[in-house]
Scaffold this active site. Sequence first.
Site, PDB file in Angstrom:
ATOM      1  N   ASP A  45      40.755 -31.155  89.081  1.00  0.00           N
ATOM      2  CA  ASP A  45      40.532 -29.713  89.284  1.00  0.00           C
ATOM      3  C   ASP A  45      41.249 -28.855  88.238  1.00  0.00           C
ATOM      4  O   ASP A  45      42.348 -28.327  88.469  1.00  0.00           O
ATOM      5  CB  ASP A  45      41.010 -29.277  90.677  1.00  0.00           C
ATOM      6  CG  ASP A  45      40.093 -29.762  91.771  1.00  0.00           C
ATOM      7  OD1 ASP A  45      39.395 -30.756  91.562  1.00  0.00           O
ATOM      8  OD2 ASP A  45      40.078 -29.148  92.842  1.00  0.00           O
ATOM      9  N   ALA A 116      43.382 -25.666  94.345  1.00  0.00           N
ATOM     10  CA  ALA A 116      42.803 -25.033  93.156  1.00  0.00           C
ATOM     11  C   ALA A 116      42.793 -23.502  93.179  1.00  0.00           C
ATOM     12  O   ALA A 116      42.886 -22.868  94.230  1.00  0.00           O
ATOM     13  CB  ALA A 116      41.392 -25.551  92.951  1.00  0.00           C
ATOM     14  N   ARG A 197      39.394 -21.613 100.416  1.00  0.00           N
ATOM     15  CA  ARG A 197      40.220 -21.995  99.268  1.00  0.00           C
ATOM     16  C   ARG A 197      39.545 -21.699  97.937  1.00  0.00           C
ATOM     17  O   ARG A 197      38.421 -21.257  97.874  1.00  0.00           O
ATOM     18  CB  ARG A 197      40.564 -23.481  99.370  1.00  0.00           C
ATOM     19  CG  ARG A 197      39.392 -24.436  99.428  1.00  0.00           C
ATOM     20  CD  ARG A 197      39.938 -25.872  99.550  1.00  0.00           C
ATOM     21  NE  ARG A 197      38.932 -26.890  99.452  1.00  0.00           N
ATOM     22  CZ  ARG A 197      38.539 -27.665 100.460  1.00  0.00           C
ATOM     23  NH1 ARG A 197      39.065 -27.505 101.653  1.00  0.00           N
ATOM     24  NH2 ARG A 197      37.628 -28.612 100.278  1.00  0.00           N
ATOM     25  N   ASP A 198      40.280 -22.008  96.872  1.00  0.00           N
ATOM     26  CA  ASP A 198      39.799 -21.996  95.485  1.00  0.00           C
ATOM     27  C   ASP A 198      39.457 -20.596  94.976  1.00  0.00           C
ATOM     28  O   ASP A 198      38.333 -20.354  94.478  1.00  0.00           O
ATOM     29  CB  ASP A 198      38.589 -22.935  95.314  1.00  0.00           C
ATOM     30  CG  ASP A 198      38.888 -24.379  95.737  1.00  0.00           C
ATOM     31  OD1 ASP A 198      40.058 -24.673  95.991  1.00  0.00           O
ATOM     32  OD2 ASP A 198      37.941 -25.175  95.817  1.00  0.00           O
ATOM     33  N   GLU A 270      32.357 -26.076  96.736  1.00  0.00           N
ATOM     34  CA  GLU A 270      33.714 -26.062  96.190  1.00  0.00           C
ATOM     35  C   GLU A 270      33.814 -25.340  94.849  1.00  0.00           C
ATOM     36  O   GLU A 270      32.908 -25.372  94.022  1.00  0.00           O
ATOM     37  CB  GLU A 270      34.185 -27.507  95.994  1.00  0.00           C
ATOM     38  CG  GLU A 270      33.992 -28.355  97.250  1.00  0.00           C
ATOM     39  CD  GLU A 270      35.154 -29.258  97.513  1.00  0.00           C
ATOM     40  OE1 GLU A 270      36.136 -28.753  98.079  1.00  0.00           O
ATOM     41  OE2 GLU A 270      35.082 -30.440  97.157  1.00  0.00           O
TER      42      GLU A 270
END
Length: 438
Positions: A45, A116, A197-198, A270
Amino acid sequence: MSEHPRDASAWTREHVAGLERTDDNTTPIIYPPEHNTDPDNHIWDTWLLRTPDGTIADVDGYRVIVALSAPNDLLPGKRHDVATHRFYYSRDGREWTPGGRVFASDANVLGSRQWAGSAIYDPDTGEASLYYTAAGERDEADLSYTQHLAVAHGGTVDADEEGVRFEGPWTHETLAHPDGEWYEREDQSRGMIYTFRDPWYFEDPESGDTFLLFEGNTPVPDGSEACGGDPVGQEFNGSVGIARASSDDPTECELLPPLLDAVCVNQELERPHVVYRDGTYYLFVASHRHTFAPGVEGYDALYGFAADSLFGEYEPLNGSGLVLTNPANAPFQAYSWLAYGHRDEVLVTSFFNYYDYDRPTLDDVAYLPEDEQFRRFGGTLAPTVRLGIDGLDTWIRGTLGHGHLPTTEEELPETEAERIARLRSERGEPGRDGYGSG
Ligand code: FRU
């Protein structure tokens, strides 16, 4: 502030039904590189240090990447439980020097580990805003999977004759938790691990407004009609979230309704990010084979969608959304793709994941003897893929070396496939399908 529709674009089971490997979306086999990006750590990542408008930052002649990392003597499958951010820098975009931990001190870092994010650099002041996923809670006794969006700010990125340095102190702040209405909270999740997330910073080139994109899940209440009322299909509810951010104050973050979701299709969209080309917004996500809902099939792959405004409506690229995937005999060799514009083409970086491994699922890695789990894990930058894009069509043009992220000045040569196609056509010979067929 630009207008945005309330309804998310949808990635549907009908789109996904058309998904298949072709020469245009299947990458060549990856062989291990001569040496890994980091001799002591596995990395996965990766994201580039960029200026707010998305340009790759030039820190006194260096470009900088941040990656998730774990010591390479830790079983690769355990790496998510200890992930920390490390950075690497390069003058030529080929050879990367490990710079060490991004946060020299764990003091005040949020989460029990950091997943990430994205990194924005102000070339005038050297200050940086580092967006990340706080996974778990600080100092938790047992590892939890709660996630929230966070930012570290107040520090700088500098370079001198010794190399590049990330210099604190950093102030770490929570930006957003899932609200439970647009974005599922952990206690609402019915299936595999929920996601929030991310965070990925994006300045809309048309409006100048700034946003964070992130990975989330759309709540599907009990008794919903989604997937014809099938409660198992409803557990798969991945979304691409978006929040309004501020270019002046990195701690500002206001959740907006998701851009896109995949209810009844896939649980995890993602590391969402956008590449803007000639008036089109290309939205990319990575996803796994095992996160597709029962009754639909996909691969570990980079998926993409296009729209003529940031807020959609998004249509899947190539009909199904599939942009690039691993070959059938090495289906898990790369993951976590990140696309970015380079001159007049698009490049895609990713990490070298499990190779010499073609079991139906990544879950079976855990049944391999430990030495095989180590041997078959890349844990380093994968070869960069060159992608052609024309409207809703994409095709793989060729690949560069492991971790070759060319500098803006570097003009890439015609690919081998393109050269062969050109020579064939110059000689009046019939063309053949394959890379570069467009
Ligand atoms: C993708 C991913 C990210 C997350 C990280 C955790 O590879 O699942 O969404 O931030 O891995 O290691």
